[in-house]
Design a protein around this motif. Structure first.
Motif, PDB file in Angstrom:
ATOM      1  N   ILE A  84       0.838  -1.207   0.000  1.00  0.00           N
ATOM      2  CA  ILE A  84       0.000   0.000   0.000  1.00  0.00           C
ATOM      3  C   ILE A  84       0.868   1.249   0.000  1.00  0.00           C
ATOM      4  O   ILE A  84       0.610   2.215  -0.734  1.00  0.00           O
ATOM      5  CB  ILE A  84      -0.958  -0.011   1.213  1.00  0.00           C
ATOM      6  N   THR A  85       1.937   1.218   0.787  1.00  0.00           N
ATOM      7  CA  THR A  85       2.853   2.353   0.840  1.00  0.00           C
ATOM      8  C   THR A  85       3.593   2.535  -0.486  1.00  0.00           C
ATOM      9  O   THR A  85       3.732   3.652  -0.996  1.00  0.00           O
ATOM     10  CB  THR A  85       3.879   2.154   1.973  1.00  0.00           C
ATOM     11  N   GLU A  86       4.045   1.416  -1.058  1.00  0.00           N
ATOM     12  CA  GLU A  86       4.838   1.477  -2.289  1.00  0.00           C
ATOM     13  C   GLU A  86       4.021   1.965  -3.485  1.00  0.00           C
ATOM     14  O   GLU A  86       4.515   2.736  -4.315  1.00  0.00           O
ATOM     15  CB  GLU A  86       5.424   0.093  -2.603  1.00  0.00           C
ATOM     16  N   PHE A  87       2.778   1.515  -3.592  1.00  0.00           N
ATOM     17  CA  PHE A  87       1.987   1.851  -4.783  1.00  0.00           C
ATOM     18  C   PHE A  87       1.412   3.262  -4.731  1.00  0.00           C
ATOM     19  O   PHE A  87       1.051   3.825  -5.765  1.00  0.00           O
ATOM     20  CB  PHE A  87       0.868   0.823  -4.987  1.00  0.00           C
ATOM     21  N   GLY A  88       1.277   3.817  -3.538  1.00  0.00           N
ATOM     22  CA  GLY A  88       0.907   5.218  -3.444  1.00  0.00           C
ATOM     23  C   GLY A  88      -0.567   5.537  -3.587  1.00  0.00           C
ATOM     24  O   GLY A  88      -0.938   6.713  -3.603  1.00  0.00           O
ATOM     25  N   TYR A  89      -1.421   4.529  -3.726  1.00  0.00           N
ATOM     26  CA  TYR A  89      -2.851   4.806  -3.784  1.00  0.00           C
ATOM     27  C   TYR A  89      -3.365   5.111  -2.377  1.00  0.00           C
ATOM     28  O   TYR A  89      -2.899   4.533  -1.389  1.00  0.00           O
ATOM     29  CB  TYR A  89      -3.621   3.608  -4.345  1.00  0.00           C
ATOM     30  N   SER A  90      -4.346   5.995  -2.306  1.00  0.00           N
ATOM     31  CA  SER A  90      -4.931   6.313  -1.007  1.00  0.00           C
ATOM     32  C   SER A  90      -5.780   5.144  -0.533  1.00  0.00           C
ATOM     33  O   SER A  90      -6.219   4.298  -1.325  1.00  0.00           O
ATOM     34  CB  SER A  90      -5.798   7.569  -1.108  1.00  0.00           C
ATOM     35  N   GLY A  91      -6.009   5.109   0.780  1.00  0.00           N
ATOM     36  CA  GLY A  91      -6.861   4.064   1.324  1.00  0.00           C
ATOM     37  C   GLY A  91      -8.243   4.099   0.703  1.00  0.00           C
ATOM     38  O   GLY A  91      -8.849   3.051   0.440  1.00  0.00           O
ATOM     39  N   GLN A  92      -8.762   5.305   0.466  1.00  0.00           N
ATOM     40  CA  GLN A  92     -10.091   5.450  -0.124  1.00  0.00           C
ATOM     41  C   GLN A  92     -10.124   4.855  -1.536  1.00  0.00           C
ATOM     42  O   GLN A  92     -11.071   4.159  -1.911  1.00  0.00           O
ATOM     43  CB  GLN A  92     -10.485   6.929  -0.166  1.00  0.00           C
ATOM     44  N   GLU A  93      -9.087   5.110  -2.330  1.00  0.00           N
ATOM     45  CA  GLU A  93      -9.039   4.567  -3.692  1.00  0.00           C
ATOM     46  C   GLU A  93      -8.981   3.038  -3.678  1.00  0.00           C
ATOM     47  O   GLU A  93      -9.647   2.363  -4.463  1.00  0.00           O
ATOM     48  CB  GLU A  93      -7.817   5.126  -4.433  1.00  0.00           C
ATOM     49  N   LEU A  94      -8.171   2.503  -2.772  1.00  0.00           N
ATOM     50  CA  LEU A  94      -8.053   1.048  -2.684  1.00  0.00           C
ATOM     51  C   LEU A  94      -9.365   0.428  -2.212  1.00  0.00           C
ATOM     52  O   LEU A  94      -9.791  -0.614  -2.722  1.00  0.00           O
ATOM     53  CB  LEU A  94      -6.913   0.676  -1.727  1.00  0.00           C
ATOM     54  N   PHE A  95      -9.989   1.075  -1.247  1.00  0.00           N
ATOM     55  CA  PHE A  95     -11.258   0.571  -0.717  1.00  0.00           C
ATOM     56  C   PHE A  95     -12.329   0.564  -1.806  1.00  0.00           C
ATOM     57  O   PHE A  95     -13.060  -0.412  -1.979  1.00  0.00           O
ATOM     58  CB  PHE A  95     -11.680   1.439   0.468  1.00  0.00           C
ATOM     59  N   GLU A  96     -12.418   1.640  -2.557  1.00  0.00           N
ATOM     60  CA  GLU A  96     -13.394   1.689  -3.647  1.00  0.00           C
ATOM     61  C   GLU A  96     -13.058   0.661  -4.725  1.00  0.00           C
ATOM     62  O   GLU A  96     -13.947   0.070  -5.350  1.00  0.00           O
ATOM     63  CB  GLU A  96     -13.414   3.095  -4.249  1.00  0.00           C
ATOM     64  N   GLY A  97     -11.749   0.432  -4.915  1.00  0.00           N
ATOM     65  CA  GLY A  97     -11.341  -0.554  -5.911  1.00  0.00           C
ATOM     66  C   GLY A  97     -11.754  -1.961  -5.545  1.00  0.00           C
ATOM     67  O   GLY A  97     -11.943  -2.811  -6.435  1.00  0.00           O
ATOM     68  N   MET A  98     -11.911  -2.239  -4.247  1.00  0.00           N
ATOM     69  CA  MET A  98     -12.331  -3.580  -3.824  1.00  0.00           C
ATOM     70  C   MET A  98     -13.700  -3.946  -4.393  1.00  0.00           C
ATOM     71  O   MET A  98     -14.035  -5.124  -4.524  1.00  0.00           O
ATOM     72  CB  MET A  98     -12.369  -3.666  -2.288  1.00  0.00           C
ATOM     73  N   ASN A  99     -14.493  -2.926  -4.756  1.00  0.00           N
ATOM     74  CA  ASN A  99     -15.808  -3.182  -5.347  1.00  0.00           C
ATOM     75  C   ASN A  99     -15.708  -3.852  -6.714  1.00  0.00           C
ATOM     76  O   ASN A  99     -16.684  -4.434  -7.191  1.00  0.00           O
ATOM     77  CB  ASN A  99     -16.585  -1.864  -5.489  1.00  0.00           C
ATOM     78  N   TYR A 100     -14.545  -3.737  -7.354  1.00  0.00           N
ATOM     79  CA  TYR A 100     -14.373  -4.345  -8.679  1.00  0.00           C
ATOM     80  C   TYR A 100     -13.964  -5.817  -8.606  1.00  0.00           C
ATOM     81  O   TYR A 100     -13.920  -6.498  -9.631  1.00  0.00           O
ATOM     82  CB  TYR A 100     -13.296  -3.588  -9.471  1.00  0.00           C
ATOM     83  N   LEU A 101     -13.648  -6.294  -7.412  1.00  0.00           N
ATOM     84  CA  LEU A 101     -13.219  -7.689  -7.279  1.00  0.00           C
ATOM     85  C   LEU A 101     -14.453  -8.586  -7.205  1.00  0.00           C
ATOM     86  O   LEU A 101     -15.208  -8.555  -6.230  1.00  0.00           O
ATOM     87  CB  LEU A 101     -12.345  -7.865  -6.032  1.00  0.00           C
ATOM     88  N   ASN A 102     -14.652  -9.366  -8.249  1.00  0.00           N
ATOM     89  CA  ASN A 102     -15.810 -10.260  -8.330  1.00  0.00           C
ATOM     90  C   ASN A 102     -15.424 -11.687  -7.969  1.00  0.00           C
ATOM     91  O   ASN A 102     -14.275 -12.097  -8.136  1.00  0.00           O
ATOM     92  CB  ASN A 102     -16.399 -10.252  -9.747  1.00  0.00           C
ATOM     93  N   MET A 103     -16.392 -12.445  -7.532  1.00  0.00           N
ATOM     94  CA  MET A 103     -16.163 -13.834  -7.155  1.00  0.00           C
ATOM     95  C   MET A 103     -17.440 -14.640  -7.383  1.00  0.00           C
ATOM     96  O   MET A 103     -18.505 -14.077  -7.669  1.00  0.00           O
ATOM     97  CB  MET A 103     -15.760 -13.920  -5.683  1.00  0.00           C
ATOM     98  N   VAL A 104     -17.301 -15.930  -7.281  1.00  0.00           N
ATOM     99  CA  VAL A 104     -18.456 -16.833  -7.323  1.00  0.00           C
ATOM    100  C   VAL A 104     -18.588 -17.471  -5.955  1.00  0.00           C
ATOM    101  O   VAL A 104     -17.596 -17.916  -5.371  1.00  0.00           O
ATOM    102  CB  VAL A 104     -18.261 -17.927  -8.400  1.00  0.00           C
ATOM    103  N   TYR A 105     -19.793 -17.469  -5.435  1.00  0.00           N
ATOM    104  CA  TYR A 105     -20.010 -18.211  -4.189  1.00  0.00           C
ATOM    105  C   TYR A 105     -20.869 -19.428  -4.488  1.00  0.00           C
ATOM    106  O   TYR A 105     -21.765 -19.386  -5.332  1.00  0.00           O
ATOM    107  CB  TYR A 105     -20.668 -17.330  -3.115  1.00  0.00           C
ATOM    108  N   ILE A 106     -20.569 -20.510  -3.818  1.00  0.00           N
ATOM    109  CA  ILE A 106     -21.343 -21.754  -3.951  1.00  0.00           C
ATOM    110  C   ILE A 106     -21.763 -22.171  -2.559  1.00  0.00           C
ATOM    111  O   ILE A 106     -20.932 -22.535  -1.722  1.00  0.00           O
ATOM    112  CB  ILE A 106     -20.521 -22.863  -4.629  1.00  0.00           C
ATOM    113  N   ASN A 107     -23.049 -22.085  -2.315  1.00  0.00           N
ATOM    114  CA  ASN A 107     -23.613 -22.383  -1.000  1.00  0.00           C
ATOM    115  C   ASN A 107     -24.206 -23.785  -1.034  1.00  0.00           C
ATOM    116  O   ASN A 107     -25.195 -24.037  -1.719  1.00  0.00           O
ATOM    117  CB  ASN A 107     -24.678 -21.335  -0.656  1.00  0.00           C
TER     118      ASN A 107
END
Length: 658
Positions: free
Chosen positions: A157-180
């Motif tokens: 996080i320190t090396e890449f220089g993105y703010s915490g807010q940018e990284l947090f918002e970026g987590m919304n783009y991470l998709n997955m499949v759940y199998i219940n």
């Protein structure tokens, strides 16, 4: 069963939900490469603003207290745990989002299960994970992958220089499949579902992946042309399994290093990029060496003499030498070597393989010998290069070879080895090619002794147990069933009329068959085998042995005064400056890749007590633990060899010395 797409944040933000890793799951084992990839995926998603698929999570749902839910993670715990650690690192990087992330994604404010923490790892990782979530990571004592990866995410996080807010918002783009998976007595069997997800259907082989990699990026017309011109022709030569093994041997030849079967595709992609290949150049080269490989498999090269050598090596099942022979055939095709030289080399390699087999030298060291041979030394002839390399390859001398042959129960080891030995002995006499498949191995003193044999030969049972499977008691025949358990006097009449000279000689040379006869014949045949499988003349004991180069970790070599320059572990090269550094490198590697085995090393009575106590000359490992290093070079080499046995990777660890 219920399955659907979702985002990571939606999945982990479920209220009143505990994600529990069951006790039968392995510990958290992700290392820096996997964590770096996850973070890289997040950065790519931020920059492209496009969804990025990160995998699947399989779980079984159960009900908890006060309307809570428990989701027992069957598959995906490594990924889920890492995402939680990443979220925690993001939360700590920006105070404006700390509370939001912790309340919605890391904790269950209104559920007391697991002290309100949403993820419950296996017991070994639980304390460390809880320390991270409760801001007590600095107080945690002892090595932990959880702590290490959390710190690594903070570093990224320190090396890449993105703010915490940018990284947090970026987590919304991470998709997955759940199998219940449904719970209860009538539900699906989670183990069956898990195995189905991981092994049903026809998975892509390494050769399929390489084909797609080379052709998929091309336009349709070029795809069709290259497929027909190269790939289809290769496919007609090999089955899928052989195809993958060919690519592995091809890579060993090209890269001059070992390649594991499971790494064939990833290694090929790197090889392709490093050489700046185009698809056509790559396919053309594969096709050329595929033809050589097919000639090795079928004993059908341009040289009849070489074909006989390969035929013998194939019977010995020593295809490990194929990368070296492919290299030689490629050199011959390019005009850099003659078949005469290749045949000299082939005979030397055949002798090495046969003598090591008879002397019981483990075959795992052959991989390293072959790798060293694929790397040609400039300015030297290939045969001289071979001779120098074989000095370090435990090439048994005549005395050792004969001593082993006298008592070697060759028939009891592998019947094809016994038949091969008899066939080459017959060919040595007649200079004619023998039909290997048509010949049968005959025990002169039968394996199952009749009472007549026991009466005729004193101590027949004891003689048979010790010498019955040795080469002296064996011959070739085409009427094995007729021989059965007949006494030697009756067999001798058949032998005298045999069209096989090896068998006719028995009737001529021996008027009875007992211990003395077997030992006498064994000695005679052993002398012939020394000539058939010679140790090349230049490889005599007076030559100075240069131990420089690569050696397997369990190779018997006095390393006193010898300095290692590299330690290789499972195809990973590490620069070494001393034997002490090798010890530290190895333990750091085991910790990073298999912490459970690291614990087994610590508990081993012969290794753990020496390394992890009585610190006379301590060194600190990357996980913070101390080891003692006050040992001689030979003791450290022995410790490394023992630890590779515990890890089950003895034939995948080597060291290189100047």
């Amino acid at each position: 069963m219920k399955a659907d797409n979702t985002t990571l944040v939606d999945f982990v933000s479920q209220s009143k939900t505990l994600f529990e890793i069951p006790v039968y799951q392995r510990n958290y084992e992700w290392g820096e490469p996997q964590c770096r990839q996850l973070f890289s995926d997040l950065v790519k998603a931020i920059e492209s603003r496009n969804p990025h698929f990160i995998g699947a999570v399989v779980y079984v749902s159960e009900s908890g207290d006060k309307m809570s839910h428990i989701e027992i993670i069957i598959d995906g715990q490594q990924r889920l745990t890492s995402c939680m650690l990443l979220l925690k690192a993001i939360a700590e990087s920006d105070s404006t989002i700390t509370e939001e992330i912790e309340d919605n994604f890391l904790a269950n404010k209104y559920v007391s299960l697991n002290d309100h923490i949403k993820l419950k790892p296996v017991e070994r990782d639980r304390e460390a994970f809880n320390a991270v979530i409760t801001n007590q990571a600095d107080d945690y004592v002892g090595p932990s992958k959880v702590i290490e990866n959390y710190r690594f995410f903070q570093k990224l996080i320190t090396e890449f220089g993105y703010s915490g807010q940018e990284l947090f918002e970026g987590m919304n783009y991470l998709n997955m499949v759940y199998i219940n998976l449904d719970g209860g007595a009538e539900s699906e069997n989670p183990q069956v579902i898990f195995e189905s997800l991981n092994s049903t259907g026809v998975s892509l082989s390494a050769s399929d992946l390489v084909r797609n990699f080379l052709l998929m990026k091309l336009d349709l017309e070029t795809q069709k042309r290259l497929y027909k011109q190269y790939w289809l022709k290769i496919e007609t030569l090999f089955s899928s399994n052989v195809f993958t093994e060919f690519i592995r041997h091809y890579l060993i030849m090209k890269l001059n290093k070992l390649v594991k079967r499971e790494n064939v595709y990833s290694t090929y992609k790197t090889f392709y990029a490093d050489n700046s290949y185009s698809s056509e150049v790559a396919l053309s080269d594969l096709y050329e060496y595929a033809r050589f490989y097919d000639q090795l498999l079928t004993n059908n090269s341009e040289s009849e003499e070489f074909n006989k050598t390969i035929y013998h090596i194939n019977i010995m099942d020593k295809k490990v030498v194929y990368p070296y022979f492919m290299k030689l055939m490629g050199m011959e095709s390019a005009g850099d070597i003659t078949w005469n030289t290749i045949n000299k080399i082939g005979h030397a390699v055949e002798s090495l393989l046969y003598r090591r087999m008879v002397c019981g030298i483990p075959s795992n060291g052959l991989n390293r010998i072959v790798v060293s041979l694929t790397n040609r030394i400039d300015g030297e002839s290939e045969f001289v290069n071979l001779q120098k390399r074989l000095l370090n390859s435990q090439f048994p001398n005549d005395k050792e070879f004969k001593a082993s042959l006298i008592d070697y129960p060759i028939y009891n080891k592998k019947r094809n080895w016994a038949k091969l030995t008899l066939v080459v002995l017959e060919e040595y006499r007649t200079k004619e090619t023998i039909n290997f498949d048509d010949a049968q191995v005959e025990h002169i003193m039968p394996r199952n002794l009749s009472n007549d044999w026991k009466i005729k030969v004193s101590n027949a049972d004891a003689i048979n147990r010790r010498y019955g499977g040795t080469i002296g008691n064996l011959t070739l025949t085409k009427y094995n069933q007729e021989m059965s358990n007949k006494l030697y006097d009756e067999k001798r009449e058949f032998y005298a009329e045999s069209n096989i000279s090896l068998t006719r000689e028995i009737a001529k040379d021996y008027d009875k068959w007992d211990k003395e006869s077997i030992v006498s014949r064994t000695n005679k045949l052993a002398d012939e085998l020394i000539k058939i499988f010679p140790k090349p003349e230049m490889l005599d004991e007076s030559m100075v042995i240069d131990n420089s180069g690569e050696h397997l970790i369990n190779e018997e070599l006095d390393v006193t005064g010898i300095k290692p320059i590299r330690l290789t572990i499972q195809d990973n090269d590490f620069k070494a400056t001393s034997w002490t550094s090798c010890l530290v490198i190895f333990l750091n590697y085991v910790w990073k890749n298999d912490s459970e085995t690291y614990d087994r090393i610590k508990k081993d009575s012969s290794v753990g007590n020496m390394l992890f106590s009585n610190f006379r000359s301590p060194k600190v490992l990357e996980n913070g633990e101390k080891i003692d290093t006050n040992f001689s070079a030979n003791v450290i080499a022995a410790l490394l060899a023992k630890m590779t046995e515990i890890c089950g990777i003895t034939d995948e660890v080597s060291y290189t010395i100047k």
